[in-house]
Design an enzyme around this catalytic site. Structure first.
Site, PDB file in Angstrom:
ATOM      1  N   HIS A   1     119.998  70.326  33.594  1.00 36.98           N
ATOM      2  CA  HIS A   1     120.920  71.447  33.419  1.00 36.98           C
ATOM      3  C   HIS A   1     120.939  72.258  34.701  1.00 36.98           C
ATOM      4  CE1 HIS A   1     122.985  74.908  32.098  1.00 36.98           C
ATOM      5  NE2 HIS A   1     121.913  75.664  31.941  1.00 36.98           N
TER       6      HIS A   1
ATOM      7  N   CYS B   1     123.270  75.682  26.277  1.00 36.76           N
ATOM      8  CA  CYS B   1     123.286  74.747  27.407  1.00 36.76           C
ATOM      9  C   CYS B   1     122.799  73.348  27.067  1.00 36.76           C
ATOM     10  CB  CYS B   1     122.453  75.320  28.544  1.00 36.76           C
ATOM     11  SG  CYS B   1     122.920  77.007  29.001  1.00 36.76           S
TER      12      CYS B   1
ATOM     13  N   ASN C   1     126.375  77.631  36.948  1.00 36.01           N
ATOM     14  CA  ASN C   1     125.882  77.241  35.625  1.00 36.01           C
ATOM     15  C   ASN C   1     127.064  77.238  34.650  1.00 36.01           C
ATOM     16  OD1 ASN C   1     124.761  77.105  33.061  1.00 36.01           O
ATOM     17  ND2 ASN C   1     123.198  78.649  33.429  1.00 36.01           N
TER      18      ASN C   1
END
Length: 320
Positions: free
Chosen positions: A244, A110, A274
Protein backbone atom coordinates in the site's frame (compact mmCIF):
# COMPACT_ATOMS: atom_id res chain seq x y z
CA UNK A 1 -8.12 -24.50 -7.64
CA UNK A 2 -8.34 -20.77 -6.95
CA UNK A 3 -7.94 -17.78 -9.25
CA UNK A 4 -5.38 -16.10 -11.46
CA UNK A 5 -5.17 -12.44 -12.49
CA UNK A 6 -6.41 -12.35 -16.09
CA UNK A 7 -6.43 -8.61 -16.78
CA UNK A 8 -5.77 -5.19 -15.25
CA UNK A 9 -6.65 -1.54 -15.84
CA UNK A 10 -6.32 1.87 -14.22
CA UNK A 11 -7.34 5.49 -14.76
CA UNK A 12 -6.16 8.66 -13.02
CA UNK A 13 -7.80 12.10 -13.07
CA UNK A 14 -6.30 14.60 -15.49
CA UNK A 15 -5.59 17.25 -12.86
CA UNK A 16 -2.13 16.91 -11.29
CA UNK A 17 -1.41 18.79 -8.06
CA UNK A 18 2.24 19.20 -7.07
CA UNK A 19 3.62 19.88 -3.62
CA UNK A 20 4.43 23.40 -4.79
CA UNK A 21 0.77 23.86 -5.69
CA UNK A 22 -0.23 22.91 -2.15
CA UNK A 23 2.32 25.32 -0.74
CA UNK A 24 0.29 28.15 -2.30
CA UNK A 25 -2.40 27.78 0.37
CA UNK A 26 -0.80 25.58 3.06
CA UNK A 27 2.12 26.23 5.39
CA UNK A 28 4.27 23.58 3.73
CA UNK A 29 6.83 23.02 0.99
CA UNK A 30 7.89 20.41 -1.52
CA UNK A 31 10.88 19.54 0.68
CA UNK A 32 8.75 19.18 3.83
CA UNK A 33 6.26 16.85 2.15
CA UNK A 34 8.71 14.77 0.11
CA UNK A 35 11.20 14.10 2.90
CA UNK A 36 8.43 12.89 5.20
CA UNK A 37 6.30 10.95 2.73
CA UNK A 38 8.06 10.36 -0.58
CA UNK A 39 5.25 12.17 -2.42
CA UNK A 40 5.90 14.77 -5.14
CA UNK A 41 2.44 15.08 -6.73
CA UNK A 42 -1.00 13.50 -6.87
CA UNK A 43 -4.02 13.38 -9.21
CA UNK A 44 -7.34 14.89 -8.08
CA UNK A 45 -10.87 14.92 -9.42
CA UNK A 46 -12.15 18.17 -10.88
CA UNK A 47 -14.94 17.79 -13.43
CA UNK A 48 -14.90 13.99 -13.52
CA UNK A 49 -17.12 11.75 -11.45
CA UNK A 50 -15.68 8.83 -9.54
CA UNK A 51 -17.85 6.34 -11.40
CA UNK A 52 -16.44 7.63 -14.71
CA UNK A 53 -12.98 6.53 -13.57
CA UNK A 54 -14.25 3.24 -12.15
CA UNK A 55 -16.04 2.27 -15.37
CA UNK A 56 -13.05 3.23 -17.54
CA UNK A 57 -10.68 1.16 -15.38
CA UNK A 58 -13.09 -1.80 -15.46
CA UNK A 59 -13.38 -1.62 -19.25
CA UNK A 60 -9.59 -1.64 -19.55
CA UNK A 61 -9.30 -4.71 -17.31
CA UNK A 62 -12.03 -6.57 -19.21
CA UNK A 63 -10.37 -5.78 -22.54
CA UNK A 64 -6.99 -6.87 -21.20
CA UNK A 65 -8.50 -10.16 -20.03
CA UNK A 66 -10.49 -10.71 -23.22
CA UNK A 67 -13.71 -10.90 -21.19
CA UNK A 68 -17.11 -9.39 -22.01
CA UNK A 69 -19.24 -7.70 -19.38
CA UNK A 70 -21.95 -10.33 -19.61
CA UNK A 71 -19.38 -13.04 -18.81
CA UNK A 72 -18.67 -11.58 -15.35
CA UNK A 73 -20.20 -13.61 -12.50
CA UNK A 74 -19.51 -11.17 -9.65
CA UNK A 75 -18.51 -7.51 -9.32
CA UNK A 76 -16.75 -6.26 -6.20
CA UNK A 77 -15.78 -2.64 -5.65
CA UNK A 78 -13.36 -1.47 -2.96
CA UNK A 79 -14.23 2.10 -2.00
CA UNK A 80 -14.80 4.17 1.11
CA UNK A 81 -17.41 6.33 -0.59
CA UNK A 82 -18.84 6.23 -4.09
CA UNK A 83 -20.78 8.99 -5.84
CA UNK A 84 -23.97 7.71 -4.17
CA UNK A 85 -24.80 5.85 -0.98
CA UNK A 86 -26.98 3.74 -3.26
CA UNK A 87 -26.78 2.35 -5.87
CA UNK A 88 -23.37 0.98 -4.99
CA UNK A 89 -20.42 1.86 -7.17
CA UNK A 90 -20.19 -1.83 -8.09
CA UNK A 91 -23.78 -1.73 -9.41
CA UNK A 92 -23.02 1.43 -11.38
CA UNK A 93 -20.05 -0.31 -13.01
CA UNK A 94 -22.18 -3.37 -13.70
CA UNK A 95 -24.77 -1.31 -15.50
CA UNK A 96 -22.14 0.38 -17.62
CA UNK A 97 -20.53 -2.89 -18.77
CA UNK A 98 -23.84 -4.67 -19.42
CA UNK A 99 -23.62 -7.08 -16.50
CA UNK A 100 -26.46 -8.40 -14.33
CA UNK A 101 -24.10 -10.23 -11.96
CA UNK A 102 -24.38 -9.69 -8.20
CA UNK A 103 -22.46 -6.56 -7.28
CA UNK A 104 -21.58 -4.85 -4.02
CA UNK A 105 -19.08 -2.45 -2.47
CA UNK A 106 -16.52 -3.35 0.19
CA UNK A 107 -15.26 -0.76 2.67
CA UNK A 108 -12.08 -1.95 4.34
CA UNK A 109 -10.32 1.36 3.71
CA UNK A 110 -6.87 0.90 2.16
CA UNK A 111 -7.06 -2.91 2.39
CA UNK A 112 -10.26 -3.07 0.36
CA UNK A 113 -8.75 -4.68 -2.74
CA UNK A 114 -7.22 -7.50 -0.69
CA UNK A 115 -10.57 -8.11 1.00
CA UNK A 116 -12.14 -8.27 -2.46
CA UNK A 117 -9.52 -10.74 -3.68
CA UNK A 118 -10.27 -13.03 -0.76
CA UNK A 119 -14.03 -12.72 -1.29
CA UNK A 120 -13.50 -13.57 -4.97
CA UNK A 121 -11.48 -16.62 -3.94
CA UNK A 122 -14.33 -17.78 -1.69
CA UNK A 123 -16.97 -17.38 -4.41
CA UNK A 124 -14.80 -19.25 -6.90
CA UNK A 125 -13.98 -22.02 -4.41
CA UNK A 126 -17.69 -22.41 -3.62
CA UNK A 127 -18.49 -22.82 -7.31
CA UNK A 128 -20.59 -19.63 -7.37
CA UNK A 129 -18.36 -17.73 -9.78
CA UNK A 130 -15.66 -18.34 -12.36
CA UNK A 131 -14.96 -14.76 -13.47
CA UNK A 132 -14.87 -11.87 -11.00
CA UNK A 133 -14.36 -8.18 -11.73
CA UNK A 134 -12.68 -6.33 -8.87
CA UNK A 135 -12.73 -2.54 -9.07
CA UNK A 136 -11.34 0.07 -6.72
CA UNK A 137 -12.09 3.77 -6.96
CA UNK A 138 -11.37 6.41 -4.36
CA UNK A 139 -12.00 10.17 -4.28
CA UNK A 140 -9.77 10.99 -1.35
CA UNK A 141 -9.73 14.68 -2.31
CA UNK A 142 -13.40 14.79 -1.23
CA UNK A 143 -12.77 13.13 2.11
CA UNK A 144 -9.87 15.09 3.60
CA UNK A 145 -9.68 18.46 5.34
CA UNK A 146 -7.75 20.69 2.94
CA UNK A 147 -6.70 22.99 5.78
CA UNK A 148 -4.92 20.14 7.61
CA UNK A 149 -1.43 19.93 6.12
CA UNK A 150 -0.64 16.78 8.11
CA UNK A 151 -3.21 14.74 6.19
CA UNK A 152 -4.37 16.38 2.97
CA UNK A 153 -0.88 16.34 1.40
CA UNK A 154 -0.86 12.54 1.54
CA UNK A 155 -3.79 11.66 -0.68
CA UNK A 156 -4.78 11.41 -4.32
CA UNK A 157 -7.65 10.09 -6.42
CA UNK A 158 -7.84 7.26 -8.94
CA UNK A 159 -9.40 4.00 -10.04
CA UNK A 160 -8.07 0.55 -10.88
CA UNK A 161 -9.48 -2.84 -11.79
CA UNK A 162 -8.55 -6.46 -12.23
CA UNK A 163 -10.32 -9.49 -13.64
CA UNK A 164 -9.65 -12.72 -11.77
CA UNK A 165 -10.68 -16.08 -13.21
CA UNK A 166 -10.89 -19.64 -11.94
CA UNK A 167 -7.48 -21.28 -12.19
CA UNK A 168 -4.10 -21.58 -10.53
CA UNK A 169 -2.53 -18.42 -9.17
CA UNK A 170 -3.46 -17.42 -5.64
CA UNK A 171 -1.17 -19.05 -3.10
CA UNK A 172 -2.44 -17.53 0.14
CA UNK A 173 -4.24 -14.66 1.77
CA UNK A 174 -4.54 -13.29 5.30
CA UNK A 175 -6.90 -10.59 6.57
CA UNK A 176 -7.16 -8.98 10.00
CA UNK A 177 -8.84 -6.15 11.85
CA UNK A 178 -7.68 -4.39 14.99
CA UNK A 179 -10.61 -2.10 15.83
CA UNK A 180 -9.43 1.43 16.51
CA UNK A 181 -10.40 5.03 15.79
CA UNK A 182 -6.81 6.03 14.94
CA UNK A 183 -8.22 6.75 11.48
CA UNK A 184 -11.86 7.73 11.29
CA UNK A 185 -14.27 9.80 9.28
CA UNK A 186 -17.56 11.18 10.69
CA UNK A 187 -20.51 10.64 8.36
CA UNK A 188 -23.19 12.71 10.06
CA UNK A 189 -23.03 15.77 7.81
CA UNK A 190 -26.39 16.44 6.19
CA UNK A 191 -28.55 14.58 8.70
CA UNK A 192 -31.79 16.51 9.27
CA UNK A 193 -33.91 14.04 11.17
CA UNK A 194 -36.01 15.90 13.77
CA UNK A 195 -35.31 12.99 16.12
CA UNK A 196 -31.52 13.04 15.82
CA UNK A 197 -29.76 14.01 19.06
CA UNK A 198 -26.17 13.37 17.93
CA UNK A 199 -24.24 16.57 17.08
CA UNK A 200 -23.42 16.81 13.39
CA UNK A 201 -19.77 16.67 12.47
CA UNK A 202 -17.78 17.77 9.49
CA UNK A 203 -17.23 15.03 6.89
CA UNK A 204 -13.42 14.85 6.85
CA UNK A 205 -10.78 12.30 7.69
CA UNK A 206 -9.19 12.40 11.13
CA UNK A 207 -5.92 10.54 11.62
CA UNK A 208 -3.56 9.99 14.54
CA UNK A 209 -0.32 9.86 12.55
CA UNK A 210 1.87 8.44 15.33
CA UNK A 211 -0.48 5.60 16.18
CA UNK A 212 -1.06 4.78 12.52
CA UNK A 213 2.68 4.66 11.84
CA UNK A 214 3.33 2.20 14.67
CA UNK A 215 0.40 0.02 13.65
CA UNK A 216 1.33 0.08 9.96
CA UNK A 217 4.94 -0.97 10.37
CA UNK A 218 4.05 -3.90 12.62
CA UNK A 219 0.93 -4.96 10.73
CA UNK A 220 2.60 -5.01 7.31
CA UNK A 221 5.52 -7.03 8.63
CA UNK A 222 3.29 -9.56 10.38
CA UNK A 223 0.96 -9.97 7.38
CA UNK A 224 3.96 -10.57 5.09
CA UNK A 225 5.25 -13.23 7.43
CA UNK A 226 1.85 -14.90 7.80
CA UNK A 227 1.00 -14.85 4.08
CA UNK A 228 4.37 -16.31 3.14
CA UNK A 229 4.05 -19.04 5.77
CA UNK A 230 0.58 -19.92 4.48
CA UNK A 231 1.95 -20.09 0.93
CA UNK A 232 4.85 -22.29 2.01
CA UNK A 233 7.49 -19.79 0.94
CA UNK A 234 9.93 -17.40 2.61
CA UNK A 235 9.74 -13.61 2.18
CA UNK A 236 12.97 -13.89 0.16
CA UNK A 237 11.13 -16.08 -2.37
CA UNK A 238 8.77 -13.25 -3.35
CA UNK A 239 9.72 -11.69 -6.68
CA UNK A 240 7.70 -8.47 -6.34
CA UNK A 241 6.24 -6.68 -3.35
CA UNK A 242 3.25 -4.42 -4.02
CA UNK A 243 2.70 -2.53 -0.75
CA UNK A 244 0.00 0.00 0.00
CA UNK A 245 1.39 3.39 -1.03
CA UNK A 246 0.85 5.27 2.21
CA UNK A 247 4.27 6.61 3.08
CA UNK A 248 7.77 5.66 1.94
CA UNK A 249 9.03 5.66 5.53
CA UNK A 250 6.39 3.10 6.52
CA UNK A 251 7.19 0.91 3.53
CA UNK A 252 10.93 1.03 4.20
CA UNK A 253 10.56 0.30 7.91
CA UNK A 254 8.12 -2.59 7.48
CA UNK A 255 10.21 -4.36 4.83
CA UNK A 256 13.60 -3.73 6.45
CA UNK A 257 13.09 -6.62 8.88
CA UNK A 258 13.28 -9.14 6.05
CA UNK A 259 16.18 -7.43 4.27
CA UNK A 260 14.18 -7.28 1.07
CA UNK A 261 16.12 -5.55 -1.73
CA UNK A 262 14.55 -2.24 -2.71
CA UNK A 263 14.51 -3.30 -6.35
CA UNK A 264 11.82 -5.88 -5.48
CA UNK A 265 9.53 -3.28 -3.92
CA UNK A 266 7.28 -1.49 -6.41
CA UNK A 267 6.37 2.15 -5.85
CA UNK A 268 4.33 4.89 -7.48
CA UNK A 269 3.70 7.03 -4.40
CA UNK A 270 5.90 9.84 -5.72
CA UNK A 271 3.52 10.47 -8.62
CA UNK A 272 0.18 9.32 -7.18
CA UNK A 273 0.21 9.81 -3.42
CA UNK A 274 -1.95 7.60 -1.22
CA UNK A 275 -5.10 6.53 -3.13
CA UNK A 276 -6.39 4.33 -0.31
CA UNK A 277 -7.57 0.92 -1.62
CA UNK A 278 -6.85 1.99 -5.19
CA UNK A 279 -3.10 2.30 -4.58
CA UNK A 280 -2.19 -1.39 -4.99
CA UNK A 281 -4.53 -1.77 -7.97
CA UNK A 282 -3.02 1.12 -9.92
CA UNK A 283 0.44 -0.06 -8.91
CA UNK A 284 -0.28 -3.53 -10.31
CA UNK A 285 -1.61 -2.19 -13.61
CA UNK A 286 1.18 0.31 -14.16
CA UNK A 287 3.91 -2.29 -13.71
CA UNK A 288 2.00 -4.92 -15.68
CA UNK A 289 1.84 -2.50 -18.60
CA UNK A 290 5.59 -1.93 -18.30
CA UNK A 291 6.14 -5.67 -18.74
CA UNK A 292 7.72 -5.99 -15.29
CA UNK A 293 6.15 -9.34 -14.42
CA UNK A 294 7.10 -12.69 -15.95
CA UNK A 295 5.08 -15.88 -15.90
CA UNK A 296 5.75 -17.66 -12.60
CA UNK A 297 6.71 -14.52 -10.67
CA UNK A 298 5.40 -14.46 -7.11
CA UNK A 299 3.62 -11.21 -6.22
CA UNK A 300 2.83 -10.21 -2.64
CA UNK A 301 0.20 -7.53 -2.02
CA UNK A 302 0.24 -6.06 1.49
CA UNK A 303 -1.75 -3.19 2.97
CA UNK A 304 -3.08 -1.54 6.12
CA UNK A 305 -5.85 0.97 6.58
CA UNK A 306 -8.63 2.47 8.64
CA UNK A 307 -10.53 0.09 10.81
CA UNK A 308 -7.77 -0.65 11.58
CA UNK A 309 -7.46 -3.31 8.89
CA UNK A 310 -4.51 -5.14 7.39
CA UNK A 311 -3.88 -7.99 5.00
CA UNK A 312 -1.64 -9.68 2.47
CA UNK A 313 -2.22 -11.86 -0.59
CA UNK A 314 0.37 -13.94 -2.45
CA UNK A 315 -0.31 -14.76 -6.10
CA UNK A 316 1.66 -16.17 -9.00
CA UNK A 317 1.64 -14.16 -12.23
CA UNK A 318 0.29 -16.56 -14.85
CA UNK A 319 0.46 -14.41 -17.96
CA UNK A 320 3.06 -13.96 -20.67
Amino acid sequence: MSFYIAGTGSVLPEKVVSNDDLAQFLDTSDEWIFTRTGIRRRHVLTGERLDDLAVAAAEQALSDAGVKGEEVDLILCATMRGDFYTPSLACTVGGAIGSHAPAFDVNAACVGVLYCMEIADSFIAAGKAETVLIVSAEAMSKLVDWTDRASCVLFGDGAGAMVVRKGEGRLSGVLRSDPSFAIHMPNLEGINSPYNQVPQEKLAMVMDGGEVYKFAVNAMGHRIEEACAAAGIAPADVDWYLPHQANVRIIDASLKKYRIPKERVLLNISECGNMSATSVMVLLDQYAKKGTFRRGDKLLFVAFGGGLTSGAVVSVWNRD
